[in-house]
Design an enzyme around this catalytic site. Structure first.
Site, mmCIF file in Angstrom:
data_model
loop_
_atom_site.group_PDB
_atom_site.id
_atom_site.type_symbol
_atom_site.label_atom_id
_atom_site.label_comp_id
_atom_site.label_asym_id
_atom_site.label_seq_id
_atom_site.Cartn_x
_atom_site.Cartn_y
_atom_site.Cartn_z
ATOM 1 N N LYS A 1 0.977 -1.164 -0.168
ATOM 2 C CA LYS A 1 0.039 0.034 -0.088
ATOM 3 C C LYS A 1 0.803 1.260 -0.112
ATOM 4 O O LYS A 1 0.641 2.027 -0.792
ATOM 5 C CB LYS A 1 -0.790 -0.106 1.314
ATOM 6 C CG LYS A 1 -1.936 1.268 1.443
ATOM 7 C CD LYS A 1 -2.960 0.964 2.166
ATOM 8 C CE LYS A 1 -2.610 0.175 3.542
ATOM 9 N NZ LYS A 1 -1.721 0.959 4.343
ATOM 10 N N THR B 1 4.078 1.384 -0.756
ATOM 11 C CA THR B 1 4.808 1.511 -2.250
ATOM 12 C C THR B 1 3.906 2.038 -2.950
ATOM 13 O O THR B 1 4.367 2.860 -4.029
ATOM 14 C CB THR B 1 5.195 0.171 -2.292
ATOM 15 O OG1 THR B 1 6.012 -0.211 -1.196
ATOM 16 C CG2 THR B 1 5.957 0.173 -3.596
ATOM 17 N N ARG C 1 2.051 8.679 6.887
ATOM 18 C CA ARG C 1 2.282 8.639 8.266
ATOM 19 C C ARG C 1 3.737 8.271 8.569
ATOM 20 O O ARG C 1 4.784 7.898 7.749
ATOM 21 C CB ARG C 1 1.654 7.492 9.089
ATOM 22 C CG ARG C 1 -0.067 7.683 8.946
ATOM 23 C CD ARG C 1 -0.702 6.315 9.647
ATOM 24 N NE ARG C 1 -0.173 5.297 8.902
ATOM 25 C CZ ARG C 1 -0.361 4.086 9.315
ATOM 26 N NH1 ARG C 1 -1.034 3.746 10.383
ATOM 27 N NH2 ARG C 1 -0.228 2.967 8.509
ATOM 28 N N LYS D 1 7.773 -6.034 11.125
ATOM 29 C CA LYS D 1 7.459 -5.209 9.706
ATOM 30 C C LYS D 1 8.656 -4.990 9.351
ATOM 31 O O LYS D 1 8.910 -4.912 8.082
ATOM 32 C CB LYS D 1 6.749 -4.128 10.172
ATOM 33 C CG LYS D 1 6.207 -3.553 8.740
ATOM 34 C CD LYS D 1 4.830 -2.575 8.801
ATOM 35 C CE LYS D 1 4.680 -1.989 7.596
ATOM 36 N NZ LYS D 1 3.550 -1.036 7.973
ATOM 37 N N ALA E 1 -3.730 1.921 12.784
ATOM 38 C CA ALA E 1 -4.926 2.014 12.371
ATOM 39 C C ALA E 1 -5.913 0.913 12.779
ATOM 40 O O ALA E 1 -7.131 1.032 12.928
ATOM 41 C CB ALA E 1 -4.984 1.679 10.967
ATOM 42 N N PHE F 1 -3.482 -0.352 7.451
ATOM 43 C CA PHE F 1 -4.038 -1.533 7.091
ATOM 44 C C PHE F 1 -5.160 -1.690 6.024
ATOM 45 O O PHE F 1 -5.234 -0.853 5.095
ATOM 46 C CB PHE F 1 -4.563 -2.137 8.620
ATOM 47 C CG PHE F 1 -3.659 -2.119 9.441
ATOM 48 C CD1 PHE F 1 -2.418 -3.125 9.355
ATOM 49 C CD2 PHE F 1 -3.554 -1.816 10.833
ATOM 50 C CE1 PHE F 1 -1.475 -3.364 10.299
ATOM 51 C CE2 PHE F 1 -2.552 -1.919 11.693
ATOM 52 C CZ PHE F 1 -1.689 -2.598 11.449
ATOM 53 N N PHE G 1 3.301 -9.611 -9.480
ATOM 54 C CA PHE G 1 4.436 -10.237 -9.155
ATOM 55 C C PHE G 1 4.711 -11.191 -10.308
ATOM 56 O O PHE G 1 3.927 -11.613 -11.142
ATOM 57 C CB PHE G 1 4.407 -11.319 -7.684
ATOM 58 C CG PHE G 1 4.365 -10.459 -6.556
ATOM 59 C CD1 PHE G 1 5.460 -10.567 -5.780
ATOM 60 C CD2 PHE G 1 3.452 -9.584 -6.201
ATOM 61 C CE1 PHE G 1 5.570 -9.868 -4.572
ATOM 62 C CE2 PHE G 1 3.403 -8.877 -4.967
ATOM 63 C CZ PHE G 1 4.527 -9.057 -4.352
ATOM 64 N N TRP H 1 7.151 -0.908 -7.627
ATOM 65 C CA TRP H 1 8.077 -1.503 -6.981
ATOM 66 C C TRP H 1 9.488 -1.575 -7.479
ATOM 67 O O TRP H 1 10.533 -1.316 -7.404
ATOM 68 C CB TRP H 1 7.720 -2.824 -6.119
ATOM 69 C CG TRP H 1 8.820 -3.273 -5.317
ATOM 70 C CD1 TRP H 1 9.056 -3.095 -3.813
ATOM 71 C CD2 TRP H 1 9.928 -4.011 -5.695
ATOM 72 N NE1 TRP H 1 9.914 -3.758 -3.480
ATOM 73 C CE2 TRP H 1 10.826 -4.510 -4.323
ATOM 74 C CE3 TRP H 1 10.551 -4.761 -6.692
ATOM 75 C CZ2 TRP H 1 11.843 -5.179 -4.273
ATOM 76 C CZ3 TRP H 1 11.729 -5.354 -6.726
ATOM 77 C CH2 TRP H 1 12.475 -5.493 -5.487
#
Length: 554
Positions: free
Chosen positions: A69, A71, A92, A103, A271, A299, A380, A408
């Site tokens: 998200k 990215t 954020r 993470k 969140a 999230f 992907f 990405w």
């Protein structure tokens, strides 16, 4: 393959004054923190200029497969810039808890990152330290007031205010303090929240000015008297000193993407516990400086987007122009029952079973909130054409386009198609509305979220929650929005229920007032306001060499 931090460290950054110049800001209008970071004055929000268009990026329910998200948010902003739009991204600030926990870094990934990523992921400009200091100053003044005679008649057993630290530390969830004799304070049960779950963080991100910040801080309820009357930070005469600690932190932070797109990174409430959005001040400042502002909410859309729309937009009078819902085929197949190790092989059956998760999120944005939406699929290498076509077909049935994103690997170039679709959506009329009327009773607001957004059928309450709702409504706190504290891994309050479960009941186990933030928090399931570290924390892989170069930060 290069890691995110290697890509970021190889990038040639623009001096922050050049980034500011892209927004029409002079050197006198920024406060530089070194060469690549700056704070922006609060007066920019008052500029007489039509606001830009606000784009919200949200996602499906997260899985260990990853969705991308942040990215996508950054890559979309770079894509908009590449097609000639004046754009600002608003994100954020990462919490040190997840950075050192499960993470890792949280500044985007691959060739869609905000930089300097090491600074952003670590101490940055010190905002979180200021928030923690303000929170803990109030805690110290509260306990000192009781120790010094307790003129307000505060019942120590009714204190609701906790200390905080921006670290995952389960050892601090439940503590006893004030031990060691009469000179060491009044013994009582206590505990810590992580800073990003604190009410001060929520207030910081919802305040619209320094005076509004101080007024909100004064309204914070820290506990109750023996007669049941709320005691506030204003009663303790703490609001002025707390505001003094936060006055510089309140100015939004300006950085850049790898492609030099201006980015505001400011504030960072969780969140799944708090409201999961960057600061109102950063968003409003960005809207005065850019024609398009791309922001994200934490999230899945059932958490971050719901709170962005029902809390932040309501308080700040914001109206999004479009929503991007991020998904991956891999994550959808996990929602369809596959293990992470099985995702590299085409499996249309699992994808079909997982797609309802995406479709419910998309339907919520369109039908509950009345907003135009697009699905961004991070592709992907193992994703097959048949899998991609199935996602496109199912979303088309809802009247929503699907755009493949390769930000990405390609940065802004991989986000140009998404950027063009977003620009198109921004020109459409939307019928933005909230999920509920804030004047409704607390239980009716919770029920609206559970049934309309989560897809559940009912809400149950513990006796403790029932009693607290009655008390809060009796004290006049009923007419505020509700901030749901819920697992991020399911639409329900049971993280094992993947996909789009139906006919479930959400149990609210406790309720508390965040009077300064302006909402009631409903805690469901076993959600914790202080996370713990995993068996192998990300911190074990982070290091720094003799030249000060950091490695292992994602």
């Amino acid at each position: 393959m290069k890691t995110d931090i290697e890509i970021a460290q190889e990038a040639k950054l623009l001096p922050v004054r050049e980034v500011a110049a892209k927004l029409g800001l002079s050197e006198d209008e920024i406060e530089a923190y070194g060469k690549y970071k700056a704070k922006i004055g609060l007066d920019i929000m008052a500029r007489k200029r039509t606001d830009g268009k606000l784009i919200l990026v949200t996602a499906i329910t997260p899985t260990p497969a990853g969705e991308g998200k942040t990215t996508t948010t950054i890559g979309l902003a770079d894509g908009l810039s590449r097609i000639g739009k004046k754009v600002v991204v608003a994100l954020r600030e990462p919490s040190l808890g997840p950075v050192f926990g499960i993470k890792g870094g949280a500044a985007g990934g691959g060739y869609a990152q905000v930089v300097p990523m090491e600074d952003i992921n670590l101490h940055f400009t010190g905002d979180f330290h200021a928030i923690g200091a303000a929170n803990n100053l109030l805690a110290a003044m509260l306990d000192n007031h009781i120790f010094q005679g307790n003129a307000l008649g505060i019942d120590p057993a009714s204190i609701t205010w906790k200390r905080c630290v921006d670290m995952n530390d389960r050892q601090l969830r439940y503590v006893e303090d004030g031990l060691g004799g009469p000179k060491s304070g009044v013994p009582r049960k206590d505990g810590f929240d992580i800073t990003v779950a604190s009410e001060i963080m929520a207030i910081f991100c919802l305040a619209t000015s320094l005076s509004d910040l101080k007024a909100r801080l004064a309204r914070v309820v820290v506990g109750y008297t023996y007669e049941g009357k709320p005691v506030t930070a204003g009663d303790l005469k703490a609001a002025g000193a707390m505001t003094a600690l936060l006055k510089d932190a309140l100015k939004p932070n300006l950085v850049q993407t790898l492609e030099g797109t201006p980015a505001f990174v400011h504030g960072g409430p969780f969140a799944n516990i708090a409201h999961g959005c960057n600061s109102v001040i950063a968003t409003k400042t960005a809207l005065k400086l850019g024609d398009y502002v791309v922001t994200e909410a934490g999230f899945g859309a059932d958490l971050g987007a719901e709170k962005f729309l029902d809390i932040k937009c309501r308080f700040a009078h914001l109206k999004p122009a479009a929503v991007v819902v991020v998904a991956t085929v891999r994550a959808l197949k996990m929602h369809g029952g596959l293990e992470k190790s099985e995702l590299g092989v085409e499996n249309l059956d699992a994808l079909e079973k997982g797609l309802p998760n995406l479709l419910r999120h998309v339907s919520n944005m369109k039908n509950v909130y009345g907003l135009p939406a697009v699905v961004a699929v991070n592709r992907f290498p193992a994703d097959t054409d048949a899998e991609i076509n199935l996602v496109i077909e199912r979303c088309r049935a809802l009247g929503v386009n699907v755009v493949l994103s390769t930000v990405w690997a390609e940065g802004g170039k991989g986000g140009e198609a998404l950027a063009r679709e977003v620009v198109r959506l921004c020109e459409e009329k939307n019928d933005f509305r909230y999920c509920y009327d804030e004047a409704l009773p607390i239980k009716e607001k919770i029920r609206a979220i559970v049934t309309k957004v989560y897809g559940g059928k009912d809400v149950a309450y513990t006796p403790e929650a029932e009693a607290e709702i009655a008390r809060l409504e009796g004290l006049g706190f009923g007419g505020t929005p509700v901030c749901m504290a819920k697992t991020q891994y399911s639409f329900s309050d049971d993280q094992s229920l993947l996909g789009a479960p139906k006919d479930f009941t959400v149990t609210v186990r406790s309720v508390k007032i965040s009077a300064g933030a302006g909402f009631v928090v409903a805690l469901t399931g076993n959600i914790m306001t202080m996370p713990g570290l995993p068996k192998v924390p990300a911190a074990e892989h982070i290091d720094v060499d003799e030249n000060g170069k950091i490695s292992g930060l994602f």
